[in-house]
Enzyme design. Structure first.
Site, PDB file in Angstrom:
ATOM      1  N   HIS A 140      -6.033   3.539   0.766  1.00 51.74           N
ATOM      2  CA  HIS A 140      -7.274   3.713   0.009  1.00 51.74           C
ATOM      3  C   HIS A 140      -8.070   5.271   0.490  1.00 51.74           C
ATOM      4  CE1 HIS A 140      -8.271  -0.339  -1.910  1.00 51.74           C
ATOM      5  NE2 HIS A 140      -7.178  -0.248  -1.563  1.00 51.74           N
ATOM      6  N   ASP A 141      -7.519   5.882   1.611  1.00 47.19           N
ATOM      7  CA  ASP A 141      -7.997   7.018   1.919  1.00 47.19           C
ATOM      8  C   ASP A 141      -6.929   8.096   1.232  1.00 47.19           C
ATOM      9  OD1 ASP A 141      -9.362   9.227   2.917  1.00 47.19           O
ATOM     10  OD2 ASP A 141      -7.843   9.443   4.594  1.00 47.19           O
ATOM     11  N   GLY A 162      -6.417  12.766  -1.464  1.00 45.69           N
ATOM     12  CA  GLY A 162      -5.531  13.155  -0.377  1.00 45.69           C
ATOM     13  C   GLY A 162      -6.013  12.458   0.935  1.00 45.69           C
ATOM     14  N   SER A 222     -12.153  10.781   3.357  1.00 44.76           N
ATOM     15  CA  SER A 222     -13.345  10.762   2.442  1.00 44.76           C
ATOM     16  C   SER A 222     -13.902   9.301   2.466  1.00 44.76           C
ATOM     17  CB  SER A 222     -12.868  11.323   1.033  1.00 44.76           C
ATOM     18  OG  SER A 222     -11.621  10.674   0.654  1.00 44.76           O
ATOM     19  N   ASP A 246       6.086  -8.454   7.441  1.00 40.82           N
ATOM     20  CA  ASP A 246       7.547  -8.327   7.319  1.00 40.82           C
ATOM     21  C   ASP A 246       7.872  -8.391   5.798  1.00 40.82           C
ATOM     22  OD1 ASP A 246       6.802 -10.983   6.594  1.00 40.82           O
ATOM     23  OD2 ASP A 246       7.938 -11.933   8.277  1.00 40.82           O
TER      24      ASP A 246
END
Ligand code: HEM
Length: 348
Positions: A71-72, A77, A81, A272
């Protein structure tokens, strides 16, 4: 039949290739494994210490950190944020976006940052901490099967807008075509979409994120599992359920889905390739997970990773490294934040 290619065309293509390669290098060429070796020795040990402590207290916090890197990095990028708290000047930062429902792990990042600030002030970016923490969480949750050297040297951004998160992150209601388009926009392939979705072997989701699955037909979800989810989701306004049926409460499984009791595991949140087995058996939570079975190439990869867990460990590691290299938009200003929740110069 093969086409003939002229020497001039080959030269033009070769020059273009060099230009593309150097442009790509310029955007993340500064990232380096061991970036803080001289400026903050031991940084990776400090991060790992805090992540291990958090996972020991609750394995769910490891899952939160694995989600946080995605999500960052998918929004402006990897620039931290996603960590910025809303302020009166910017009340709608990324973390307030509905798509970020349930996002967690911020307290672990804060603890790491506080420790690192006391050791080497103003040196380690929050963006790098997010990446190191996700790396360590995936390694610990997989008993070391997912592992990779993490390049570092990112800066923290100053821009964080809920609208950007809403635009760039995929939604659980997406069709496979929408998922593929969303990942392609960030230069990720169908295979990488399938590989990264395997992270849903761990963690939880809110019932509001899987509402459509409660009404989905038996070809899309095993009815016994659907009943189990419906029963749990009826128990409160918007409860959470484990993403992996293997982590379900044994009593709920015994009541709704007895054939699955023997597959339950004591170690919760184990990272996994079980996601792919569950998916093929139509016992996954999100519509976006099931959608991967509806497109030929994606389905091929789901089968491939169900059959080969070691391959998934390796490919997931590589995909996380690629994710961690998503650059900030061109001409963005970066800094090393003092506190991960606020840009520098913010008055507390
Ligand atoms: C492919 C598109 C994806 C969609 C549509 C999607 C959607 C979601 C949703 C809706 C949730 C539950 C949120 C909630 O209701 O609380 C969730 C949880 C999670 N996602 Fe994804 N996700 C995607 C890809 C990824 C990727 C690429 C990763 C990491 C590499 C990831 C890691 C996780 C983890 C670990 C959780 C559990 C978090 C926790 O328990 O705190 N997801 N995802």
């Amino acid at each position: 039949m093969k086409k003939k290619v002229s020497a001039a065309a080959v030269t033009v293509a070769a020059v273009a290739l060099v230009l593309v390669a150097s442009a790509a290098e310029a955007s993340h060429g500064h990232l380096k494994v061991g970036y803080y070796e001289k400026t903050c020795p031991g940084v990776e040990k400090v991060v790992k210490y805090h992540v291990a402590k958090a996972i020991e207290a609750s394995r769910g916090s490891g899952a939160a950190l694995v989600r946080l890197i995605f999500h960052d990095c998918f929004v402006r990028g990897c620039d931290a944020s996603v960590l910025l708290d809303p302020t009166p000047a910017n009340p709608a930062t990324e973390k307030t976006a509905p798509i970020n429902i349930g996002l967690a792990g911020f307290d672990v990042i804060d603890a790491i940052k506080a420790d690192l600030e006391s050791r080497c002030p103003g040196t380690v970016s929050c963006a790098d901490i997010v990446v190191y923490a996700a790396r360590d969480a995936s390694s610990l949750l997989s008993n070391g099967h997912v592992h990779f050297p993490a390049p570092a040297g990112r800066l923290d951004g100053a821009v964080s807008l809920a609208a950007d998160a809403q635009r760039d992150l995929p939604d659980s209601t997406f069709t496979v075509a929408e998922l593929i388009r969303n990942f392609r926009r960030k230069n990720f392939t169908v295979e990488e979409l399938v590989i990264l979705s395997g992270a849903h072997a761990v963690g939880v989701g809110h019932c509001s994120s899987l509402r459509a699955r409660l009404a989905a037909p038996p070809q899309q979800i095993v009815p016994a599992y659907r009943s189990l989810l419906a029963a749990k989701c009826g128990a409160g306004p918007d409860p959470v359920v484990p993403n992996n049926v293997r982590d379900e409460d044994p009593k709920a499984v015994a009541a709704a889905f007895p054939s699955f009791v023997k597959k339950l595991r004591k170690a919760k949140d184990f990272l996994d390739n079980s996601y792919y087995h569950n998916n093929l058996a139509r016992i996954v939570t999100f519509n976006s997970d099931w959608q991967l079975l509806t497109e030929k190439e994606a389905l091929g990869h789901v089968k491939e990773y169900a059959e080969n867990g070691t391959l998934w460990d390796e490919d997931f590691s590589d995909a996380l490294v690629k994710l961690s290299k998503l650059p900030m938009p061109p001409h963005s200003k970066g800094e090393i934040r003092k506190h991960c929740r606020f840009v520098n110069g913010h008055h507390y």
